[in-house]
Design a protein around this motif. Structure first.
Motif, mmCIF file in Angstrom:
data_model
loop_
_atom_site.group_PDB
_atom_site.id
_atom_site.type_symbol
_atom_site.label_atom_id
_atom_site.label_comp_id
_atom_site.label_asym_id
_atom_site.label_seq_id
_atom_site.Cartn_x
_atom_site.Cartn_y
_atom_site.Cartn_z
ATOM 1 N N THR A 47 40.651 42.289 55.391
ATOM 2 C CA THR A 47 39.307 41.838 55.751
ATOM 3 C C THR A 47 38.650 42.844 56.686
ATOM 4 O O THR A 47 37.470 43.176 56.519
ATOM 5 C CB THR A 47 39.399 40.473 56.451
ATOM 6 O OG1 THR A 47 40.294 39.659 55.699
ATOM 7 C CG2 THR A 47 38.070 39.807 56.528
ATOM 8 N N GLU A 48 39.412 43.352 57.644
ATOM 9 C CA GLU A 48 38.838 44.323 58.582
ATOM 10 C C GLU A 48 38.413 45.593 57.852
ATOM 11 O O GLU A 48 37.369 46.168 58.148
ATOM 12 C CB GLU A 48 39.858 44.672 59.664
ATOM 13 C CG GLU A 48 39.998 43.607 60.726
ATOM 14 C CD GLU A 48 41.113 43.932 61.707
ATOM 15 O OE1 GLU A 48 40.844 43.928 62.909
ATOM 16 O OE2 GLU A 48 42.245 44.182 61.274
ATOM 17 N N ILE A 49 39.248 46.036 56.894
ATOM 18 C CA ILE A 49 38.920 47.252 56.157
ATOM 19 C C ILE A 49 37.611 47.070 55.393
ATOM 20 O O ILE A 49 36.694 47.885 55.481
ATOM 21 C CB ILE A 49 40.067 47.612 55.187
ATOM 22 C CG1 ILE A 49 41.333 47.933 55.976
ATOM 23 C CG2 ILE A 49 39.674 48.788 54.294
ATOM 24 C CD1 ILE A 49 42.555 48.160 55.113
ATOM 25 N N VAL A 50 37.517 45.952 54.658
ATOM 26 C CA VAL A 50 36.332 45.724 53.824
ATOM 27 C C VAL A 50 35.092 45.520 54.688
ATOM 28 O O VAL A 50 34.031 46.109 54.421
ATOM 29 C CB VAL A 50 36.572 44.522 52.882
ATOM 30 C CG1 VAL A 50 35.287 44.140 52.181
ATOM 31 C CG2 VAL A 50 37.646 44.859 51.871
ATOM 32 N N GLY B 37 27.860 46.680 45.201
ATOM 33 C CA GLY B 37 28.330 48.048 44.989
ATOM 34 C C GLY B 37 29.724 48.264 45.539
ATOM 35 O O GLY B 37 30.559 48.936 44.925
ATOM 36 N N LEU B 38 29.996 47.671 46.683
ATOM 37 C CA LEU B 38 31.319 47.810 47.301
ATOM 38 C C LEU B 38 32.395 47.207 46.401
ATOM 39 O O LEU B 38 33.457 47.797 46.178
ATOM 40 C CB LEU B 38 31.309 47.102 48.660
ATOM 41 C CG LEU B 38 32.542 47.252 49.540
ATOM 42 C CD1 LEU B 38 32.690 48.687 49.997
ATOM 43 C CD2 LEU B 38 32.434 46.347 50.757
ATOM 44 N N TYR B 39 32.089 46.036 45.865
ATOM 45 C CA TYR B 39 33.077 45.386 44.988
ATOM 46 C C TYR B 39 33.345 46.246 43.755
ATOM 47 O O TYR B 39 34.497 46.499 43.395
ATOM 48 C CB TYR B 39 32.577 44.005 44.579
ATOM 49 C CG TYR B 39 33.464 43.350 43.539
ATOM 50 C CD1 TYR B 39 34.801 43.096 43.828
ATOM 51 C CD2 TYR B 39 32.972 43.015 42.283
ATOM 52 C CE1 TYR B 39 35.629 42.517 42.886
ATOM 53 C CE2 TYR B 39 33.792 42.446 41.338
ATOM 54 C CZ TYR B 39 35.122 42.192 41.636
ATOM 55 O OH TYR B 39 35.942 41.636 40.704
ATOM 56 N N LEU B 40 32.281 46.712 43.111
ATOM 57 C CA LEU B 40 32.489 47.488 41.886
ATOM 58 C C LEU B 40 33.163 48.824 42.189
ATOM 59 O O LEU B 40 33.877 49.363 41.352
ATOM 60 C CB LEU B 40 31.154 47.678 41.160
ATOM 61 C CG LEU B 40 30.676 46.354 40.561
ATOM 62 C CD1 LEU B 40 29.217 46.425 40.184
ATOM 63 C CD2 LEU B 40 31.499 45.985 39.337
ATOM 64 N N GLN C 98 40.437 41.842 45.600
ATOM 65 C CA GLN C 98 40.771 42.926 44.673
ATOM 66 C C GLN C 98 41.749 43.905 45.316
ATOM 67 O O GLN C 98 42.743 44.296 44.715
ATOM 68 C CB GLN C 98 39.479 43.640 44.249
ATOM 69 C CG GLN C 98 39.691 44.935 43.491
ATOM 70 C CD GLN C 98 40.377 44.707 42.170
ATOM 71 O OE1 GLN C 98 40.339 43.613 41.621
ATOM 72 N NE2 GLN C 98 41.050 45.725 41.660
ATOM 73 N N LEU C 99 41.490 44.282 46.570
ATOM 74 C CA LEU C 99 42.370 45.239 47.236
ATOM 75 C C LEU C 99 43.743 44.624 47.481
ATOM 76 O O LEU C 99 44.771 45.291 47.365
ATOM 77 C CB LEU C 99 41.754 45.701 48.559
ATOM 78 C CG LEU C 99 40.555 46.633 48.411
ATOM 79 C CD1 LEU C 99 40.014 47.016 49.761
ATOM 80 C CD2 LEU C 99 40.932 47.885 47.628
ATOM 81 N N ASP C 100 43.765 43.338 47.814
ATOM 82 C CA ASP C 100 45.050 42.658 47.997
ATOM 83 C C ASP C 100 45.835 42.615 46.698
ATOM 84 O O ASP C 100 47.040 42.791 46.671
ATOM 85 C CB ASP C 100 44.806 41.223 48.479
ATOM 86 C CG ASP C 100 45.028 41.121 49.974
ATOM 87 O OD1 ASP C 100 45.835 41.917 50.493
ATOM 88 O OD2 ASP C 100 44.406 40.264 50.607
#
Lengths: 249, 310
Positions: A105-108, A162-165, A242-244
């Motif tokens: 969460t902190e990264i995103v 945009g971040l998600y994609l 997604q990152l997890d």
């Protein structure tokens, strides 16, 4: 910690010429449009005076300017967000963040906030144009505030999408094109509603620029705010997930 | 508090149906350097990625200094420095900027950042490179920046995935001595292809193949415990049986003309052989002790497994 990542993200944008070029191009084009609109307003002004309840300088100059700005930024924002995670994946530098004592969460949030800092710079520079009107006349301050917040929310949701994609791919071009596709789809989704009787309200609620329009006109509706906040929140959660998930693959 | 810093239990990792590592278990105490050896694709990097929290394990547990990597990732990662196979550097940042950023990410207080950056730059020989862009540095220097990044917060556990790749022989020696000196206070896990490196730097060695540990020993034992062999060269032709009749010789094999490989029982010494050679005038002119090197062992182990699999 979020702040550390956000500052790095913000700084990194200005290390490449991309951010400078985007700021310069947008400012030039919109500056030209602003002057054109202003010229037209001077031509119309004598007729407007005779009208009762005539639209003011904000409605005739600033609102149309920001409509155009929203559409230009819809095309430009994918270029800014494409690199955020895709580039780190390609360069394998993501493992620096992954092995640091940080939660996903902190990264995103750090990445999102870093790009939002850029958005704030961008929108603030655009707002200098309406603010210059204070030199000669008195624009509607409430409306200007509503426009400013509206632009931030709109670009915030562009950024989150945009971040998600960008987190889905290693390829920046694919991230940019798919972001552009999604944003365009969210823009035109209500065009069909004119010919539809039912489903009309759902489709126009989904349209990303529909909500923006009312804020540009100075209508500060909680349902519009909720729409943008939900969109931002939703896509940030998707990015975190997604990152997890990638650690499990 | 026990002094076991890394505890890996029954660790497995699958990529879809492909099994990269299966049921690995090992532990690492404070102040130990563990060498991870294996052919390409044996699962070394996967193991390290799992321990560092970059990949989630499919089965099993990893704990760093008592913190489970899945349940308390933040506490575990705080105790950990990790250099992946490709150094995770930002090519558009300068060495100083990058190291400062890494220091802040690892929660080093703001007023100690500069000191920490100076310390690792000195340790990794980066004093002259501070203002240069990482993208313009050579592979060896980028590798050093990667190592600097892994040790900047002085973590008790350091994981280095092939740290000496791309370094020239002098840098190589410096990095090895750096790893050795890190091993005094920290626990280090090191993976490499270079076998002499393991012998030079590690306390313990693990050979891993197809996701399983097939050999595990301390390097000290490796250098001692095996039966010793000598290469012997004699001027006069001698029958191998004559050698076998001597004291302490297990067996002998003829190599080329006049040369033999002679195997002694552990801890026996070649006195008898030399005496016999002098008395019977064999014309001994070469007596070379052969140590079973890690390389032999490595090839023997990985090779025998391969042929067994066929």
């Amino acid at each position: 910690m979020i702040w550390v990542i956000a500052r790095r993200e913000f700084g990194a944008m200005f290390l490449s010429p991309l951010a400078w070029v985007i700021l310069a191009v947008i400012q030039t084009i919109l500056g030209y449009m602003f002057l054109t609109n202003l010229d037209n307003f001077f031509v119309l002004q004598p007729q407007l005076i005779q009208l009762e309840n005539s639209p003011g300088v904000t409605d005739l100059v600033i609102t149309p300017l920001m409509q155009v700005a929203a559409i230009i930024l819809l095309m430009v924002m994918p270029l800014l967000t494409m690199r955020s995670i895709a580039e780190e994946k390609r360069n394998r530098s993501l493992s620096l963040l992954m092995s640091s004592p940080l939660s996903m969460t902190e990264i995103v949030l750090g990445k999102f906030l870093g790009m939002m800092l850029f958005v704030i710079v961008l929108v603030s520079m655009l707002m200098l144009m309406p603010l210059s009107l204070y030199l000669g006349t008195s624009p509607d301050s409430g409306k200007l505030l509503s426009i400013y917040i509206g632009m931030l929310l709109l670009l915030g949701s562009f950024t989150a999408i945009g971040l998600y994609l960008s987190s889905l791919t290693e390829n920046q071009t694919i991230a940019a094109i798919s972001t552009f596709g999604v944003l365009l789809m969210l823009w035109i989704i209500d065009w069909v509603s004119a010919s539809l009787s039912n489903g009309h309200t759902v489709l126009s609620y989904l349209s990303i620029l529909q909500h923006h329009q009312s804020m540009l006109e100075g209508v500060f509706d909680t349902s519009d705010i909720a729409y943008y906040l939900l969109l931002i929140f939703g896509f940030l959660v998707l990015t975190i997930r997604q990152l997890d998930r990638e650690r499990l693959l | 508090m026990s002094d076991v810093l890394v505890q890996v239990e029954n660790l497995s990792r699958y990529y879809q149906s492909h099994c990269a590592i299966s049921h690995l278990s090992f532990s690492l105490k404070a102040g130990e350097v563990l060498g991870f050896l294996g052919p390409n694709g044996a699962g070394k990097s996967t193991t390290m990625q799992v321990i560092s929290g970059n990949l989630a394990p499919s089965e099993g547990e990893v704990s760093i200094a008592g913190h489970d990597i899945l349940e308390a990732p933040r506490a575990a990662k705080q105790q950990l420095g990790y250099l992946p196979e490709h150094p995770p550097v930002y090519r558009d940042a300068s060495v100083d900027e990058y190291l400062k950023y890494c220091a802040r990410l690892h929660r080093i207080p703001r007023n100690q950042v500069a000191a920490a950056v100076d310390r690792v730059k000195q340790q990794c020989g980066l004093e002259d490179a501070g203002t240069r862009l990482i993208g313009n540095l050579s592979k060896g220097y980028q590798q050093r920046v990667g190592i600097a990044q892994a040790i900047i917060h002085n973590p008790p556990v350091i994981i280095l995935d092939e740290p000496t790749v791309g370094l020239d022989p002098i840098q190589n020696r410096e990095i090895r001595s750096l790893i050795r000196s890190l091993g005094d206070q920290h626990s280090v896990i090191l993976s490499t292809h270079i076998l002499s490196e393991v012998q030079a730097t590690c306390d313990r060695v693990q050979i891993i193949r197809a996701g399983e540990i097939i050999y595990h020993s301390s390097t000290k034992a490796l250098n001692q415990g095996h039966e010793s062999s000598f290469k012997v060269a004699l001027r006069k032709p001698v029958n191998p049986e004559e050698l076998l009749s001597l004291d302490g010789i297990d067996h002998a094999e003829a190599l080329d003309a006049g040369r033999f490989r002679v195997f002694f029982a552990p801890d026996a010494n070649p006195d008898a052989l030399v005496e016999a050679a002098v008395q019977q005038e064999w014309g001994l002119y070469e007596l070379i002790p052969e140590q079973q090197s890690l390389e032999d062992l490595f090839i023997e182990l990985t090779h025998s497994e391969e042929s067994a699999a066929k």
